[in-house]
Design a protein around this motif. Structure first.
Motif, PDB file in Angstrom:
ATOM      1  N   GLU A   1       0.818  -1.207   0.000  1.00  0.00           N
ATOM      2  CA  GLU A   1       0.000   0.000   0.000  1.00  0.00           C
ATOM      3  C   GLU A   1       0.858   1.267   0.000  1.00  0.00           C
ATOM      4  OE1 GLU A   1      -2.934  -0.076   3.024  1.00  0.00           O
ATOM      5  OE2 GLU A   1      -4.127  -1.619   2.026  1.00  0.00           O
ATOM      6  N   ALA A   2       2.043   1.186   0.616  1.00  0.00           N
ATOM      7  CA  ALA A   2       2.952   2.333   0.579  1.00  0.00           C
ATOM      8  C   ALA A   2       3.412   2.610  -0.856  1.00  0.00           C
ATOM      9  CB  ALA A   2       4.158   2.077   1.480  1.00  0.00           C
ATOM     10  N   ALA A   3       3.761   1.537  -1.565  1.00  0.00           N
ATOM     11  CA  ALA A   3       4.189   1.702  -2.955  1.00  0.00           C
ATOM     12  C   ALA A   3       3.045   2.209  -3.822  1.00  0.00           C
ATOM     13  CB  ALA A   3       4.713   0.373  -3.502  1.00  0.00           C
ATOM     14  N   LEU A   4       1.857   1.644  -3.624  1.00  0.00           N
ATOM     15  CA  LEU A   4       0.702   2.083  -4.401  1.00  0.00           C
ATOM     16  C   LEU A   4       0.340   3.527  -4.087  1.00  0.00           C
ATOM     17  CD1 LEU A   4      -1.646  -1.049  -4.348  1.00  0.00           C
ATOM     18  CD2 LEU A   4      -0.266  -0.182  -6.232  1.00  0.00           C
TER      19      LEU A   4
ATOM     20  N   LEU B   1       8.963  -5.583  -8.662  1.00  0.00           N
ATOM     21  CA  LEU B   1       8.646  -6.983  -8.938  1.00  0.00           C
ATOM     22  C   LEU B   1       8.345  -7.737  -7.646  1.00  0.00           C
ATOM     23  CD1 LEU B   1       8.404  -9.127 -11.139  1.00  0.00           C
ATOM     24  CD2 LEU B   1      10.835  -9.654 -10.803  1.00  0.00           C
ATOM     25  N   ALA B   2       9.127  -7.460  -6.586  1.00  0.00           N
ATOM     26  CA  ALA B   2       8.870  -8.085  -5.292  1.00  0.00           C
ATOM     27  C   ALA B   2       7.511  -7.681  -4.748  1.00  0.00           C
ATOM     28  CB  ALA B   2       9.970  -7.709  -4.300  1.00  0.00           C
ATOM     29  N   LEU B   3       7.162  -6.403  -4.863  1.00  0.00           N
ATOM     30  CA  LEU B   3       5.856  -5.931  -4.414  1.00  0.00           C
ATOM     31  C   LEU B   3       4.725  -6.557  -5.226  1.00  0.00           C
ATOM     32  CD1 LEU B   3       6.614  -2.146  -3.862  1.00  0.00           C
ATOM     33  CD2 LEU B   3       6.114  -3.836  -2.096  1.00  0.00           C
ATOM     34  N   LEU B   4       4.945  -6.726  -6.513  1.00  0.00           N
ATOM     35  CA  LEU B   4       3.922  -7.346  -7.358  1.00  0.00           C
ATOM     36  C   LEU B   4       3.670  -8.788  -6.935  1.00  0.00           C
ATOM     37  CD1 LEU B   4       2.066  -7.255  -9.835  1.00  0.00           C
ATOM     38  CD2 LEU B   4       4.036  -7.910 -11.230  1.00  0.00           C
TER      39      LEU B   4
ATOM     40  N   LEU C   1      -0.918  -1.288 -12.645  1.00  0.00           N
ATOM     41  CA  LEU C   1      -0.027  -0.131 -12.638  1.00  0.00           C
ATOM     42  C   LEU C   1       1.411  -0.557 -12.386  1.00  0.00           C
ATOM     43  CD1 LEU C   1      -0.039   2.951 -12.871  1.00  0.00           C
ATOM     44  CD2 LEU C   1      -0.326   3.053 -10.400  1.00  0.00           C
ATOM     45  N   MET C   2       1.604  -1.519 -11.479  1.00  0.00           N
ATOM     46  CA  MET C   2       2.956  -2.017 -11.216  1.00  0.00           C
ATOM     47  C   MET C   2       3.545  -2.668 -12.454  1.00  0.00           C
ATOM     48  SD  MET C   2       3.257  -3.572  -7.424  1.00  0.00           S
ATOM     49  CE  MET C   2       2.219  -3.010  -6.085  1.00  0.00           C
ATOM     50  N   VAL C   3       2.738  -3.463 -13.154  1.00  0.00           N
ATOM     51  CA  VAL C   3       3.221  -4.139 -14.359  1.00  0.00           C
ATOM     52  C   VAL C   3       3.650  -3.117 -15.408  1.00  0.00           C
ATOM     53  CG1 VAL C   3       2.531  -5.611 -16.292  1.00  0.00           C
ATOM     54  CG2 VAL C   3       1.868  -6.229 -13.972  1.00  0.00           C
ATOM     55  N   VAL C   4       2.865  -2.050 -15.560  1.00  0.00           N
ATOM     56  CA  VAL C   4       3.201  -1.012 -16.536  1.00  0.00           C
ATOM     57  C   VAL C   4       4.525  -0.352 -16.193  1.00  0.00           C
ATOM     58  CG1 VAL C   4       2.531   1.258 -17.404  1.00  0.00           C
ATOM     59  CG2 VAL C   4       0.827  -0.549 -17.226  1.00  0.00           C
TER      60      VAL C   4
END
Length: 592
Positions: free
Chosen positions: A246-249, A467-470, A418-421
């Motif tokens: 959630e911090a990254a998002l 990638l780790a967060l994903l 969004l992370m994948v992009v």
């Protein structure tokens, strides 16, 4: 195109070869821009637009409740994500408008129970005091007037049986949503020339209101309780992957990384704009705003904690309604409550609008740049059609069960997709295009190379962390919920498909690029992975160094000489080409 054609007949420019781009200071913003596309009309337009885009409702609406909960073909994918976000983001602005109009009264409508929308569970949450201070209230089986106003009057959620039965359209919300889209359309009517001026107000005025609310909040009795809760770290939460995800998002959502807004705004800059400096200003301003908003919100939560006699973490339920339940309730406890309520929601309105400007400008710019001959002369009409289409798509959010759809969009439209992009963008720039080419481009634009830290981030740190967060977000996946309502399986599947659709745009774009090439599969892959023959700065006069080879009629191995012959000299900004040519020559010698 007139300016491009005229560039061939410009008077020779005598260079000062001893000067570098960083020495030049300000330049005329109209020197190197195609007139038909448009550009910023002032130097602060870009900076304030980026600050307004990054500093939005996410800082006040999303960041505080995340802190409260946790204890303290990429272009096409971007367009799909930003389109989905723009639909529900403007619904939040519609809620803000609703409360803004409701604050124009002598008594706030959510101050007392006894209205037609209240139930028997409604209790005015005001602590009863004696000589020993506030007596604690049993709030577990009661509901505050502000919460029932939000859920039963504004949302009228009792009229819906769930996401599959949204119920009737709430016409007051429908009109507020229409007004929100009208405001957005009028502000982007002339592109960045109009929105770039509006942000002078929308990006700066919120800070004045936030400062007023902050001063009022910290002077309330008990404010220190909320501030202490806000600043005290709860380290056991750091063991939860949910906190990091959630911090990254939150950073993505707040800074707008991966949404395309920053890229769109940057495309209207002059070629040698000091984006390095602007990046630090924008990110620092975003972080400071989030921190200030946290102090303002939690100081009021501390005040409510003392008034109600309950711990800070039990004052309210965390969730998207935090800004529409807790703060409105706190306003009823203050003198001149309608005034403070109006200020708060006016701040939210200005914060939200400039972010919404960026979302719409991203969509309009991307499509018009793809079809400039047809759409650029009719950009205002096209912008209007986009606003109308998104308004119609957002009507489901104005129904009794609209909040269920908003939560679904919020959870999935800009989450793992969004992370994948962003991961794909990092890999495409550093691995496919090449980190050396990328750094050389920056050197040509800014006059200096990116440092080791930035190279390490682009090459390893950022993609590895994302990638780790994903992976964590997939492993620790939790179904969406709103209060006690659990979304059905088909709604969860719809949300997952919504996120996957944006991801599928990337392999789809790769497939189309490969099919357009000729030869064997390996040859097609090689050709599709290389920059096109005309890749480089959009204006010919900026094509220095290795990009001179892309100029029509260029046959010389010495790009700098070709550029000087064609344009009669070089500008001081283009002195960097000398170093670039030297680097190219050294690389060629090493390869031989």
């Amino acid at each position: 195109m007139k300016k491009l054609q005229g560039a061939h007949h410009r008077q020779p420019i005598t260079p000062d070869l001893l000067m570098t781009p960083s020495d030049q200071g300000d330049v005329d913003l109209d020197v190197d821009f195609a007139a038909d596309r448009g550009n910023w009309t002032g130097k602060l337009d870009f900076l304030l637009s980026c600050i307004g885009y990054c500093v939005g409702l996410g800082n006040v609406w999303r960041f505080p409740y995340r802190a409260y909960t946790n204890g303290g073909g990429a272009g096409a994918a971007m367009l799909l994500i930003v389109g989905l976000v723009a639909i529900y983001y403007n619904m939040i602005i519609a809620y803000v408008l609703f409360y803004l109009f409701a604050s124009l009264t002598s008594n706030l409508p959510w101050e007392h129970c006894g209205n037609w929308w209240n139930t028997d569970l409604c209790l005015e949450h005001r602590g009863s005091k004696d000589g020993n201070g506030a007596l604690p209230l049993n709030l577990t089986s009661t509901v505050s007037p502000s919460e029932e106003y939000w859920s039963r009057y504004v949302l009228h959620i009792q009229g819906s049986r769930g996401i599959g039965s949204p119920g009737e359209i709430r016409w007051n919300l429908c009109l507020c949503l229409l007004l929100a889209w009208v405001i957005v359309f009028l502000c982007i009517l002339k592109g960045v020339k109009s929105s770039g001026k509006v942000v002078y107000f929308t990006a700066t005025f919120p800070y004045l209101i936030l400062l007023m609310l902050l001063v009022r909040g910290v002077t309330l009795p008990g404010a220190w309780k909320g501030i202490q809760f806000y600043l005290t770290p709860q380290f056991h939460h750091l063991l939860s992957s949910k906190v990091w995800i959630e911090a990254a998002l939150q950073i993505f959502y707040s800074l707008g990384v991966g949404f395309g807004g920053l890229l769109t705004f940057a495309s209207y800059n002059t070629f040698h704009q000091n984006i390095y400096r602007d990046t630090f200003i924008v990110t620092l301003g975003n972080a400071i705003t989030s921190i200030l908003a946290g102090f303002a919100i939690f100081s009021v939560l501390g005040y409510m904690s003392q008034e109600l006699g309950v711990p800070v973490d039990q004052v309210a339920k965390a969730g998207p309604g935090l800004a529409f339940v807790v703060y409105p309730q706190a306003m009823t406890m203050l003198p001149l409550s309608p005034f403070w309520s109006f200020l708060f929601f006016f701040m939210l309105l200005t914060l939200g609008l400039d972010s919404q400007f960026a979302f719409l400008e991203t969509i309009v710019t991307a499509v018009t740049d793809e079809f400039p001959y047809y759409l650029r002369p009719k950009k205002a009409v096209f912008s209007g059609l986009i606003c109308v289409a998104m308004y119609l798509m957002g009507l489901v959010l104005t129904t009794d069960g609209g909040m269920y759809w908003l939560v679904l969009l919020d959870d999935y439209s800009a989450s793992f997709g969004l992370m994948v992009v962003v991961i794909t963008t990092c890999l495409a720039v550093t691995r496919v295009y090449g980190i050396q080419r990328f750094c050389r481009d920056i050197h040509m634009m800014l006059g200096f190379k990116p440092g080791l830290y930035f190279r390490a981030c682009w090459l390893f740190l950022s993609p590895a962390t994302l990638l780790a967060l994903l992976v964590y977000s997939i492993v620790k996946y939790q179904p969406s919920e709103y209060g006690s309502y659990r979304f059905p399986a088909w709604a969860e599947l719809l949300g997952i498909l919504m996120g996957l659709l944006s991801c599928l745009m990337i392999p789809a774009g790769m497939l189309v690029a490969v099919l357009r090439e000729e030869g064997s599969l390996w040859e097609r892959l090689q050709q599709a992975s290389r920059p096109t023959m005309d890749w480089g700065p959009s204006l010919e006069e900026n094509r220095t160094g290795m990009y001179v080879a892309t100029l029509v009629g260029s046959q010389s191995p010495k790009p700098l000489m070709v550029h000087m012959r064609k344009y009669g000299g070089i500008t001081s900004f283009e002195n960097t080409a000398i170093e670039v040519d030297r680097e190219i020559a050294e690389e060629e010698e090493s390869m031989m």
